[in-house]
Design an enzyme around this catalytic site. Structure first.
Site, PDB file in Angstrom:
ATOM      1  CG  HIS A   1      27.813  64.698   9.063  1.00  0.00           C
ATOM      2  ND1 HIS A   1      27.147  63.611   8.981  1.00  0.00           N
ATOM      3  CD2 HIS A   1      29.114  64.361   9.337  1.00  0.00           C
ATOM      4  CE1 HIS A   1      27.792  62.497   9.688  1.00  0.00           C
ATOM      5  NE2 HIS A   1      28.853  63.101   9.919  1.00  0.00           N
TER       6      HIS A   1
HETATM    7  N1  UDP Z   1      21.950  63.210  15.786  1.00  0.00           N
HETATM    8  C1  UDP Z   1      21.223  64.220  16.689  1.00  0.00           C
HETATM    9  N2  UDP Z   1      20.774  65.051  16.039  1.00  0.00           N
HETATM   10  C2  UDP Z   1      20.746  65.700  14.881  1.00  0.00           C
HETATM   11  C3  UDP Z   1      21.473  64.770  13.874  1.00  0.00           C
HETATM   12  C4  UDP Z   1      22.057  63.556  14.311  1.00  0.00           C
HETATM   13  O1  UDP Z   1      20.949  63.897  17.774  1.00  0.00           O
HETATM   14  O2  UDP Z   1      20.180  66.534  14.309  1.00  0.00           O
HETATM   15  C5  UDP Z   1      22.392  61.970  16.366  1.00  0.00           C
HETATM   16  C6  UDP Z   1      22.246  60.690  15.643  1.00  0.00           C
HETATM   17  O3  UDP Z   1      20.809  60.203  16.177  1.00  0.00           O
HETATM   18  C7  UDP Z   1      23.153  59.991  15.936  1.00  0.00           C
HETATM   19  C8  UDP Z   1      24.482  60.796  15.874  1.00  0.00           C
HETATM   20  O4  UDP Z   1      23.949  62.096  16.076  1.00  0.00           O
HETATM   21  O5  UDP Z   1      22.988  59.118  17.245  1.00  0.00           O
HETATM   22  C9  UDP Z   1      25.244  60.588  14.926  1.00  0.00           C
HETATM   23  O6  UDP Z   1      26.048  61.500  14.536  1.00  0.00           O
HETATM   24  P1  UDP Z   1      26.863  61.917  13.150  1.00  0.00           P
HETATM   25  O7  UDP Z   1      25.970  61.902  12.133  1.00  0.00           O
HETATM   26  O8  UDP Z   1      27.164  63.619  13.484  1.00  0.00           O
HETATM   27  O9  UDP Z   1      28.244  61.135  13.315  1.00  0.00           O
HETATM   28  P2  UDP Z   1      28.414  60.012  12.779  1.00  0.00           P
HETATM   29  O10 UDP Z   1      27.648  58.779  13.271  1.00  0.00           O
HETATM   30  O11 UDP Z   1      28.281  59.839  11.122  1.00  0.00           O
HETATM   31  O12 UDP Z   1      29.743  59.763  12.983  1.00  0.00           O
END
Ligand code: UDP
Length: 351
Positions: free
Chosen positions: A208
């Site tokens: 993403h």
């Molecule tokens: N996550 C979720 N469902 C999904 C994809 C990710 O619950 O379909 C969770 C994942 O397990 C983690 C969090 O969302 O706990 C991560 O979010 P994201 O990847 O959007 O953001 P980042 O961590 O890169 O800031």
């Protein structure tokens, strides 16, 4: 004494997960109250509502419904909307999370009103200023009074920038979240049977980051990498709305991947726990791969979570092979949220 009032600002999926851990700790400690602003940055039911339901977070008192538009537009609208709420609520602390536009708008609005800011996940750096997240975190760290660092590297990063006051290495609240969810996920989630997957016979991927979704050549390269992996085992890709839109706009085919809608946290925990591998550009998912002891490949050229690489659990997609896996102590023992809340309470007098 009046209860200590903590105003939490969230807006994006990973922030709901982190704030849930801290909200639970706030509710368990006497003499504290919490008010929440949801900026609306993520708004779909499977990117927002499901996390409030599954993680037992109270509905936010203030919902701003601000999303879309460029960075300046979104951040500016949030700033305008957050300021009067802070003036009316007069909290003792504003707590912001991670590195999104909601984090930046919240910390800017609060600090201009002389309300102390506490930053959860302080001190992370990719040293890549082309990432909007990097700008958000650098500014937020420099506006915050309390810095809750998940790692020793984060503490050192802040020291290099001259930030040494109010810095606490508390561990990672996402580990708290994983521990909270694992048994529930094992019992409640039917993700594996729904998708007809067998444990250790599939991988999970997430994509993403703007650096992967905004440039067609980069998105094609990432998808091709996943498709090559899919020759060995099914690759399940809960697809972020931004990536879905980008792939469709750029005509990037996602065939040979098991594309599904974004899943709730319990399904994600279940999927990660039983996976044979994880491929991701997400910060949170890189660490979660380690929490579930699943090897990870990060679909980026650098990572803020360097200890996952140095301890043999993760590698950059164009980087060297993983080393021998070793335990990572610095994420803590799943008590980061409690430590954070105690520090908020005990630092009240000094603000
Ligand atoms: N996550 C979720 N469902 C999904 C994809 C990710 O619950 O379909 C969770 C994942 O397990 C983690 C969090 O969302 O706990 C991560 O979010 P994201 O990847 O959007 O953001 P980042 O961590 O890169 O800031």
């Amino acid at each position: 004494m009046t209860p200590l009032k903590i105003l939490t600002i969230v807006g994006a999926r990973p922030q709901f997960i982190k704030a849930a851990a801290i909200s639970r700790a706030i509710r368990e400690i006497d003499g504290l109250s919490e008010v929440m602003i949801h900026t609306g940055q993520h708004f779909d039911s499977n990117m927002s509502d499901i996390f409030f339901e599954e993680l037992d977070i109270r509905q936010p008192q203030h919902h701003l419904a601000i999303n879309g538009g460029g960075h300046g537009d979104m951040t500016g609208r949030m700033l305008i909307a957050i300021e009067p709420i802070l003036v009316a609520e007069r909290p003792d602390w504003v707590v912001v999370y991670g590195d999104t536009n909601s984090t930046l708008a919240g910390s800017l609005a609060a600090s201009k009103l002389h309300i102390p800011v506490a930053h959860v996940e302080a001190g992370l750096r990719s040293y890549n200023r082309r990432m909007p997240e990097e700008i958000n975190r650098v500014v937020t760290d420099h506006l915050s009074t309390l810095h809750f660092c998940p790692t020793a590297t984060a503490v050192a990063n802040l020291a290099v920038e001259g930030v040494t006051q109010g810095v606490h290495h508390v561990g990672d609240v996402m580990y708290d979240a994983t521990l909270f969810a694992i048994d529930k996920a094992e019992k409640a989630s039917t993700a594996l049977s729904d998708l007809k997957l067998r444990p250790k016979e599939y991988a999970v991927a997430t994509v993403h980051r703007a650096e992967n979704t905004d440039d067609p050549r980069q998105l094609r390269a990432v998808v091709q990498f996943l498709q090559e992996r899919a020759e060995s085992h099914p690759v399940v890709l809960p697809l972020h709305p931004r990536t879905r839109q980008a792939a469709s706009r750029m005509g990037v085919s996602l065939d040979r991947l098991r594309v599904i809608e974004p899943v709730g946290y319990l399904d994600m925990v279940k999927l990660l726990h039983h996976a044979v591998g994880v491929y991701t550009d997400s910060g949170g998912v890189q660490k979660e791969a380690y929490f579930h002891r699943v090897p990870c490949i990060t679909l980026r050229d650098e990572t803020e979570w360097t200890e996952t690489v140095t301890h043999g659990w993760n590698r950059l997609w164009k980087g060297p092979e993983r080393g021998t896996p070793r335990e990572i102590e610095e994420y803590g023992k799943g008590r980061a949220a409690f430590d954070i809340v105690h520090l908020l309470a005990s630092n009240r007098a000094s603000t």
